[in-house]
Design an enzyme around this catalytic site. Structure first.
Site, mmCIF file in Angstrom:
data_model
loop_
_atom_site.group_PDB
_atom_site.id
_atom_site.type_symbol
_atom_site.label_atom_id
_atom_site.label_comp_id
_atom_site.label_asym_id
_atom_site.label_seq_id
_atom_site.Cartn_x
_atom_site.Cartn_y
_atom_site.Cartn_z
ATOM 1 N N ASP A 272 0.849 -1.191 0.000
ATOM 2 C CA ASP A 272 0.000 0.000 0.000
ATOM 3 C C ASP A 272 0.892 1.252 0.000
ATOM 4 O OD1 ASP A 272 -2.382 1.465 0.184
ATOM 5 O OD2 ASP A 272 -2.404 1.392 2.380
ATOM 6 N N HIS A 273 0.565 2.211 -0.840
ATOM 7 C CA HIS A 273 1.281 3.495 -0.891
ATOM 8 C C HIS A 273 2.813 3.372 -0.899
ATOM 9 C CE1 HIS A 273 -2.248 6.081 -0.633
ATOM 10 N NE2 HIS A 273 -2.737 5.228 0.250
ATOM 11 N N ASN B 96 -10.138 0.488 -0.511
ATOM 12 C CA ASN B 96 -9.187 0.429 0.602
ATOM 13 C C ASN B 96 -9.832 0.793 1.939
ATOM 14 O OD1 ASN B 96 -7.337 0.030 -1.430
ATOM 15 N ND2 ASN B 96 -5.867 1.509 -0.636
ATOM 16 N N ASP C 224 -8.956 0.693 6.146
ATOM 17 C CA ASP C 224 -8.082 0.458 7.289
ATOM 18 C C ASP C 224 -8.719 1.001 8.572
ATOM 19 O OD1 ASP C 224 -6.040 0.049 9.045
ATOM 20 O OD2 ASP C 224 -4.573 1.306 8.039
ATOM 21 N N THR C 225 -9.097 2.283 8.531
ATOM 22 C CA THR C 225 -9.566 2.962 9.743
ATOM 23 C C THR C 225 -10.722 2.238 10.439
ATOM 24 O OG1 THR C 225 -8.801 5.104 8.939
ATOM 25 C CG2 THR C 225 -10.570 5.131 10.574
ATOM 26 N N SER D 279 -11.589 4.738 2.149
ATOM 27 C CA SER D 279 -12.976 4.286 1.996
ATOM 28 C C SER D 279 -13.600 3.783 3.291
ATOM 29 C CB SER D 279 -13.046 3.177 0.939
ATOM 30 O OG SER D 279 -12.606 3.667 -0.293
ATOM 31 N N SER D 280 -13.010 4.098 4.412
ATOM 32 C CA SER D 280 -13.667 3.708 5.662
ATOM 33 C C SER D 280 -14.939 4.532 5.842
ATOM 34 C CB SER D 280 -12.729 3.921 6.857
ATOM 35 O OG SER D 280 -11.858 2.807 6.971
ATOM 36 N N HIS E 50 -9.375 5.016 -2.370
ATOM 37 C CA HIS E 50 -8.673 5.051 -1.071
ATOM 38 C C HIS E 50 -9.545 5.811 -0.069
ATOM 39 C CE1 HIS E 50 -4.441 3.708 -1.915
ATOM 40 N NE2 HIS E 50 -5.011 3.634 -3.104
ATOM 41 N N GLY F 127 -7.953 8.125 7.401
ATOM 42 C CA GLY F 127 -8.179 8.389 8.820
ATOM 43 C C GLY F 127 -9.642 8.544 9.191
HETATM 44 P P1 13P Z 1 -9.111 4.637 5.494
HETATM 45 O O1 13P Z 1 -8.279 5.476 6.402
HETATM 46 O O2 13P Z 1 -10.372 5.368 5.099
HETATM 47 O O3 13P Z 1 -9.425 3.302 6.056
HETATM 48 O O4 13P Z 1 -8.301 4.408 4.145
HETATM 49 C C1 13P Z 1 -7.344 3.397 4.029
HETATM 50 C C2 13P Z 1 -6.522 3.511 2.790
HETATM 51 O O5 13P Z 1 -6.841 4.206 1.840
HETATM 52 C C3 13P Z 1 -5.273 2.735 2.757
HETATM 53 O O6 13P Z 1 -4.519 2.985 1.605
HETATM 54 O O1 G3H Z 2 -2.559 4.660 3.879
HETATM 55 C C1 G3H Z 2 -3.119 4.598 4.961
HETATM 56 C C2 G3H Z 2 -3.336 3.327 5.647
HETATM 57 O O2 G3H Z 2 -4.373 3.505 6.599
HETATM 58 C C3 G3H Z 2 -2.079 2.810 6.298
HETATM 59 O O3 G3H Z 2 -1.730 3.603 7.373
HETATM 60 O O4 G3H Z 2 0.697 4.184 7.075
HETATM 61 O O5 G3H Z 2 -0.410 4.245 9.331
HETATM 62 O O6 G3H Z 2 0.069 2.049 8.213
HETATM 63 P P1 G3H Z 2 -0.238 3.513 8.041
HETATM 64 ZN ZN ZN Z 3 -4.672 4.951 0.811
#
Ligand code: 13P
Ligand code: G3H
Ligand code: ZN
Length: 336
Positions: free
Chosen positions: A83-84, A266, A268-269, A225-226, A223, A190
């Site tokens: 990721d990124h 995507n 994560d949050t 997308s939480s 991205h 976030g």
């Molecule tokens: P969120 O912070 O909305 O979950 O996004 C995660 C993300 O885009 C990871 O690359």
């Molecule tokens: O890109 C954002 C994701 O939520 C990953 O976050 O870089 O804190 O692991 P992180």
């Molecule tokens: Zn992202």
């Protein structure tokens, strides 16, 4: 099942008209939560690690946990994604480690914060695609810049400062040959994306529609997308947390994106919120407990619940058995 190239997974998603959740992981419990959710819903899945995750875990630990997942869940197609990636070198090291897919985020310079020039983005992405495709590995690029995350990866701001320009998106795909394209439509990473329920003025799904019209054969990626569900925020605050009210991306807006070419989503949050709420609850309700399993088990279950819901909403549920994994060698031949 052996690890699946992400390109194959997204091609299948396009054929089936659904999206695939890409969930971030840093540890064993998160990987287990995802694989259990994928099994319960019969879903293919993308498991992704940020640079921070690779550093936190020491990426060889993380990689071997993911190999264990592939071994233990032979019926689940699973792509392993960087990721990124902030630079060619980051992507190269992920490919050397065994990832089946990388994101080169050339929308920002290698510091992961400064918005870059279009020329820089094209150059670093093209170079990464060349290296990755020779090895059968899939590549996601990004055009436009997301907001949020001051201390990690992201340009900061609201997400509206550097929206994707559809003309640039077309030129970018032609010049780089990426397998998937992340677009900036107003989201940010976030828990604080929008102060009210987002409407088209801040969350530009119409931009996805426009890019999809111009690039109907390119897999789009959302991205940030939480959904930041209120109930997850409330559990955290009920047990001593201090999260401010905010809105994420409503699931129905993601579904509109999926109807217009979004194939990778995507998240994560939301999982971080679920884990934190579950742990806080144990700490407050059972302060005598000190075995990490007493709070990591409910944390893992809480994350699994979120992931299952997203898998059903994105449409990937039920598609795990649709195909067998292509090898990276087959993908190399395909790219040639
Ligand atoms: P969120 O912070 O909305 O979950 O996004 C995660 C993300 O885009 C990871 O690359
Ligand atoms: O890109 C954002 C994701 O939520 C990953 O976050 O870089 O804190 O692991 P992180
Ligand atoms: Zn992202």
């Amino acid at each position: 099942m052996p690890l699946v190239p992400m390109r194959q997974m997204l091609d299948e998603a396009a054929r089936g008209g659904y999206g695939v959740g890409a969930f971030n992981v840093n540890n064993m419990e998160q990987i287990q939560a995802i694989m259990e959710a994928a099994t319960a819903t019969k879903s293919p899945v993308i498991v992704q690690a940020s640079r921070g995750a690779r550093k936190y875990s020491n990426d060889r630990f993380l990689y071997h946990l993911m190999l264990a997942a592939a071994e233990l869940y032979p019926d689940i197609p699973m792509a392993l994604h960087q990721d990124h990636g902030n630079s060619f070198e980051t992507c190269k090291s992920a490919i050397e480690l065994g990832f089946t897919s990388v994101m080169i985020d050339g929308s920002l310079e290698a510091d992961g914060k400064t918005p870059s020039s279009f020329e820089y983005n094209v150059e670093v992405t093209r170079r990464t695609v060349e290296y990755a495709h020779e090895r059968g590995v899939s590549v996601e690029g990004e055009i436009g810049t997301l907001g949020g995350i001051e201390d990690g990866h992201g340009a900061g701001g609201t997400g509206l400062e550097h929206l994707t320009d559809p003309d640039q998106a077309v030129e970018f795909v032609e010049k780089t040959g990426v397998d998937a394209l992340a677009v900036a439509i107003g989201t940010s990473h976030g828990a604080y994306k929008f102060s009210v329920k987002p409407t088209e003025d801040v969350l530009k799904i119409s931009l996805i529609e426009e890019v999809n019209r111009r690039l109907p054969n390119t897999h789009l990626v959302m991205h940030g997308s939480s959904s930041v569900p209120q109930e997850l925020r409330e559990i955290i605050n009920q047990y001593g947390g201090k999260l401010k009210p905010a809105w994420g991306v409503p699931v129905e807006e993601i579904q509109r994106g999926i109807a217009h070419g979004v194939r990778k989503v995507n998240v994560d949050t939301d999982n971080r919120l679920a884990i934190t709420g579950a742990i806080r609850k144990v700490f407050v309700e059972s302060p005598e407990k000190f075995d990490p399993r007493d709070y990591l088990k409910p944390a893992r279950a809480a994350m699994q619940e979120v992931v299952e819901k997203r898998m059903k909403a994105f449409g990937q549920a039920g598609h795990a058995g649709d195909y067998a994994a292509k090898s990276l060698e087959e993908m190399t031949a395909y790219y040639k």
